[in-house]
Design a protein around this motif. Structure first.
Motif: not given
Length: 197
Positions: A122-126, A147-151, A153-158, A161-164
């Motif tokens: 899901t992270l990759y798709a976004i 990454r701010s935009r990813e976070r 969007i992902l927060n809206g999906l519950g 974001a995890q970044y190694p």
């Protein structure tokens, strides 16, 4: 209106849920205030994405996601509306593109990040969609914006974001998403791939 085609071209033990990936992209496009989109998302294995990465970007290793921006159009008179409505770079725009993600890469990275392979995909798709929307991650500043935009969007999906690779420098690859737009190999005026090497 969003036209999104998601397909899985590999049999994998994690059995990616393509309907969840499609829903995530629809959510992301809405958050970014994109007026219309035609996107395809293809889930492949490391061998396939390695070939794409080598062929199109001259990087001889597998990667997580590659995006192919094909078209981006925004009416000039919608610029004021766009700025008032949304902070997304493609707000009020019509976009078209292709995103390819590796389920093998996602499985490896998900284990390092402590979340599921589906969450990593899901992270990759976004991430790929954001490249098509005009975001980049070639500098520390642009990477943080993306990454701010990813976070958001992902927060809206519950999801959180995890970044190694938070401690890596801009020159470290992999991991890292790669975009033909970012590499200068795409010409938006023609909507075609070009080799600028």
């Amino acid at each position: 209106m969003y036209e999104i085609d998601v397909s899985c071209r590999v049999v994998h033990s994690s059995n990616p849920d393509v309907s969840m990936l499609k829903a995530a992209l629809e959510h992301a496009l809405t958050v970014e205030c994109v007026a219309s989109a035609v996107l395809s998302l293809t889930v492949v294995d490391n061998a396939t994405i390695h070939v794409l990465n080598r062929t199109h970007l001259k990087h001889d290793y597998p990667t997580d996601v590659i995006s192919f921006p094909l078209d981006w159009n925004c009416e000039e008179d919608s610029l004021e509306t766009r700025l008032l409505r949304c902070e997304g770079r493609a707000a009020a725009a019509a976009i078209e593109g292709e995103i390819v993600v590796s389920v093998d890469y996602a499985q490896e990275m998900a284990a390092r990040c402590g979340w599921s392979t589906q969450d990593e995909l899901t992270l990759y798709a976004i991430h790929g969609m954001l490249h098509i929307c005009g975001y980049d991650d070639l500098t520390s500043q642009e990477k943080e914006i993306m990454r701010s935009r990813e976070r958001a969007i992902l927060n809206g999906l519950g999801l959180n974001a995890q970044y190694p690779d938070d401690g890596l420098t801009d020159d470290d690859e992999p991991p890292g998403a790669t975009s033909l737009q970012a590499s200068g190999q795409i010409d938006h005026s023609e909507g075609t791939l070009e080799d600028h090497s």
